[in-house]
Design a protein around this motif. Structure first.
Motif, PDB file in Angstrom:
ATOM      1  N   THR A   7      94.062  -4.224   2.010  1.00 12.05           N
ATOM      2  CA  THR A   7      93.861  -3.807   0.621  1.00 12.05           C
ATOM      3  C   THR A   7      93.402  -5.021  -0.187  1.00 12.05           C
ATOM      4  OG1 THR A   7      96.165  -4.250   0.039  1.00 12.05           O
ATOM      5  CG2 THR A   7      95.607  -1.995   0.721  1.00 12.05           C
ATOM      6  N   ILE A   8      92.692  -4.746  -1.251  1.00  9.90           N
ATOM      7  CA  ILE A   8      92.181  -5.774  -2.158  1.00  9.90           C
ATOM      8  C   ILE A   8      92.896  -5.597  -3.489  1.00  9.90           C
ATOM      9  CG2 ILE A   8      90.126  -6.687  -3.327  1.00  9.90           C
ATOM     10  CD1 ILE A   8      89.998  -6.894  -0.257  1.00  9.90           C
ATOM     11  N   SER A  29      82.007   1.221 -12.727  1.00  8.26           N
ATOM     12  CA  SER A  29      83.328   1.287 -12.108  1.00  8.26           C
ATOM     13  C   SER A  29      83.915  -0.111 -11.966  1.00  8.26           C
ATOM     14  CB  SER A  29      83.246   1.935 -10.717  1.00  8.26           C
ATOM     15  OG  SER A  29      82.637   1.046  -9.796  1.00  8.26           O
ATOM     16  N   GLU A  30      85.222  -0.151 -11.768  1.00  6.36           N
ATOM     17  CA  GLU A  30      85.886  -1.436 -11.562  1.00  6.36           C
ATOM     18  C   GLU A  30      85.470  -2.064 -10.239  1.00  6.36           C
ATOM     19  OE1 GLU A  30      90.101  -0.891 -12.138  1.00  6.36           O
ATOM     20  OE2 GLU A  30      89.880  -0.995 -14.317  1.00  6.36           O
ATOM     21  N   ILE A  31      85.161  -1.257  -9.238  1.00  6.30           N
ATOM     22  CA  ILE A  31      84.692  -1.814  -7.965  1.00  6.30           C
ATOM     23  C   ILE A  31      83.367  -2.532  -8.170  1.00  6.30           C
ATOM     24  CG2 ILE A  31      83.788  -1.235  -5.666  1.00  6.30           C
ATOM     25  CD1 ILE A  31      86.015   0.816  -5.396  1.00  6.30           C
ATOM     26  N   ASP A  32      82.460  -1.932  -8.941  1.00  8.30           N
ATOM     27  CA  ASP A  32      81.185  -2.596  -9.236  1.00  8.30           C
ATOM     28  C   ASP A  32      81.421  -3.911  -9.975  1.00  8.30           C
ATOM     29  OD1 ASP A  32      79.804  -0.502  -8.061  1.00  8.30           O
ATOM     30  OD2 ASP A  32      79.342   0.479  -9.977  1.00  8.30           O
ATOM     31  N   ALA A  33      82.310  -3.902 -10.939  1.00 10.08           N
ATOM     32  CA  ALA A  33      82.623  -5.121 -11.697  1.00 10.08           C
ATOM     33  C   ALA A  33      83.246  -6.176 -10.790  1.00 10.08           C
ATOM     34  CB  ALA A  33      83.557  -4.787 -12.860  1.00 10.08           C
ATOM     35  N   ASP A  55      97.971  -7.576  -7.446  1.00 11.65           N
ATOM     36  CA  ASP A  55      98.493  -6.235  -7.183  1.00 11.65           C
ATOM     37  C   ASP A  55      97.470  -5.446  -6.377  1.00 11.65           C
ATOM     38  OD1 ASP A  55     100.811  -6.729  -8.684  1.00 11.65           O
ATOM     39  OD2 ASP A  55      99.832  -6.092 -10.544  1.00 11.65           O
ATOM     40  N   THR A  56      97.936  -4.605  -5.489  1.00  3.75           N
ATOM     41  CA  THR A  56      97.049  -3.778  -4.678  1.00  3.75           C
ATOM     42  C   THR A  56      96.241  -2.863  -5.584  1.00  3.75           C
ATOM     43  OG1 THR A  56      98.540  -3.846  -2.801  1.00  3.75           O
ATOM     44  CG2 THR A  56      96.973  -2.016  -2.884  1.00  3.75           C
ATOM     45  N   LYS A  57      94.937  -2.835  -5.352  1.00  4.86           N
ATOM     46  CA  LYS A  57      94.042  -2.028  -6.179  1.00  4.86           C
ATOM     47  C   LYS A  57      93.223  -1.045  -5.335  1.00  4.86           C
ATOM     48  CE  LYS A  57      91.772  -1.958 -10.327  1.00  4.86           C
ATOM     49  NZ  LYS A  57      92.515  -0.887 -10.965  1.00  4.86           N
ATOM     50  N   TRP A  58      92.601  -1.552  -4.269  1.00  3.67           N
ATOM     51  CA  TRP A  58      91.728  -0.720  -3.449  1.00  3.67           C
ATOM     52  C   TRP A  58      91.984  -0.970  -1.970  1.00  3.67           C
ATOM     53  CZ3 TRP A  58      89.096  -4.373  -6.748  1.00  3.67           C
ATOM     54  CH2 TRP A  58      88.712  -3.859  -7.982  1.00  3.67           C
ATOM     55  N   ASN A  59      91.731   0.037  -1.170  1.00  3.79           N
ATOM     56  CA  ASN A  59      91.670  -0.115   0.271  1.00  3.79           C
ATOM     57  C   ASN A  59      90.324  -0.772   0.598  1.00  3.79           C
ATOM     58  OD1 ASN A  59      90.706   0.952   3.018  1.00  3.79           O
ATOM     59  ND2 ASN A  59      92.896   1.404   3.004  1.00  3.79           N
ATOM     60  N   VAL A  60      90.272  -1.613   1.630  1.00  2.00           N
ATOM     61  CA  VAL A  60      89.008  -2.283   1.942  1.00  2.00           C
ATOM     62  C   VAL A  60      87.890  -1.282   2.230  1.00  2.00           C
ATOM     63  CG1 VAL A  60      90.059  -4.436   2.720  1.00  2.00           C
ATOM     64  CG2 VAL A  60      89.580  -2.647   4.373  1.00  2.00           C
ATOM     65  N   TYR A  84      88.191 -10.276   4.150  1.00  2.00           N
ATOM     66  CA  TYR A  84      88.708  -9.478   3.034  1.00  2.00           C
ATOM     67  C   TYR A  84      89.696 -10.275   2.181  1.00  2.00           C
ATOM     68  CZ  TYR A  84      86.147  -5.681   5.080  1.00  2.00           C
ATOM     69  OH  TYR A  84      85.123  -4.903   5.571  1.00  2.00           O
ATOM     70  N   ARG A  85      90.409 -11.186   2.779  1.00  2.00           N
ATOM     71  CA  ARG A  85      91.251 -12.095   1.988  1.00  2.00           C
ATOM     72  C   ARG A  85      90.341 -12.975   1.118  1.00  2.00           C
ATOM     73  NH1 ARG A  85      96.363 -12.891   2.275  1.00  2.00           N
ATOM     74  NH2 ARG A  85      96.536 -12.004   4.353  1.00  2.00           N
ATOM     75  N   LEU A  86      89.243 -13.456   1.705  1.00  2.00           N
ATOM     76  CA  LEU A  86      88.270 -14.254   0.961  1.00  2.00           C
ATOM     77  C   LEU A  86      87.645 -13.416  -0.149  1.00  2.00           C
ATOM     78  CD1 LEU A  86      86.597 -16.818   0.533  1.00  2.00           C
ATOM     79  CD2 LEU A  86      85.044 -15.979   2.331  1.00  2.00           C
ATOM     80  N   LEU A  87      87.309 -12.176   0.137  1.00  2.89           N
ATOM     81  CA  LEU A  87      86.750 -11.278  -0.880  1.00  2.89           C
ATOM     82  C   LEU A  87      87.695 -11.159  -2.067  1.00  2.89           C
ATOM     83  CD1 LEU A  87      84.686  -9.120  -1.851  1.00  2.89           C
ATOM     84  CD2 LEU A  87      85.966  -7.469  -0.486  1.00  2.89           C
ATOM     85  N   GLU A  88      88.967 -10.913  -1.805  1.00  4.80           N
ATOM     86  CA  GLU A  88      89.956 -10.809  -2.884  1.00  4.80           C
ATOM     87  C   GLU A  88      90.010 -12.109  -3.689  1.00  4.80           C
ATOM     88  OE1 GLU A  88      94.116  -8.878  -2.775  1.00  4.80           O
ATOM     89  OE2 GLU A  88      94.455 -11.022  -2.332  1.00  4.80           O
ATOM     90  N   ASP A  89      90.014 -13.228  -2.993  1.00  5.42           N
ATOM     91  CA  ASP A  89      90.081 -14.518  -3.676  1.00  5.42           C
ATOM     92  C   ASP A  89      88.848 -14.752  -4.542  1.00  5.42           C
ATOM     93  OD1 ASP A  89      92.475 -14.902  -2.339  1.00  5.42           O
ATOM     94  OD2 ASP A  89      91.599 -16.194  -0.802  1.00  5.42           O
TER      95      ASP A  89
END
Length: 113
Positions: A7-8, A29-33, A55-60, A84-89
């Motif tokens: 999750t991201i 959308s927030e994903i686009d942002a 906080d968890t927001k989206w599934n990868v 995906y950890r890098l993506l979140e960061d």
């Protein structure tokens, strides 16, 4: 076996920035942002760092349904084993930079400045 994120998430402060980007009409959308914030971090060579308190927001699968973002991050950051950890960061550091100094997100200057 990879211990990558499933999750991201974003921090509470960055959630406010995401909401503002969508409410101000910059993104649909927030994903686009969030993806824009990631691109902003990459473009400006911002140093990724672990994001405590995200906080968890989206599934990868919602953020990267076909795996292209993971492939991109593996190409740009070949040392990463956890894209995906890098993506979140990168999302979080990008959002923090866009709103640095308690200002509204500066989308125009991020793109053209």
């Amino acid at each position: 076996m990879s211990d990558d994120k499933k999750t991201i998430g974003v921090t509470r402060e960055n959630q406010a920035a995401l909401s503002e980007l969508v409410d101000d009409g910059y993104f649909a959308s927030e994903i686009d942002a969030a993806k824009f914030a990631m691109a902003h971090a990459i473009k400006n060579d911002l140093q990724s760092r672990r994001t405590p308190g995200a906080d968890t927001k989206w599934n990868v699968g919602s953020v990267d349904p076909d795996g292209t973002l993971a492939a991109l991050l593996r190409t740009l950051y070949p040392e990463t084993c956890e894209p995906y950890r890098l993506l979140e960061d990168l999302i979080n550091v990008g959002l923090a930079e866009l709103t640095a100094g308690d200002r509204s997100p500066d989308v125009y200057n991020s793109m053209f400045g």
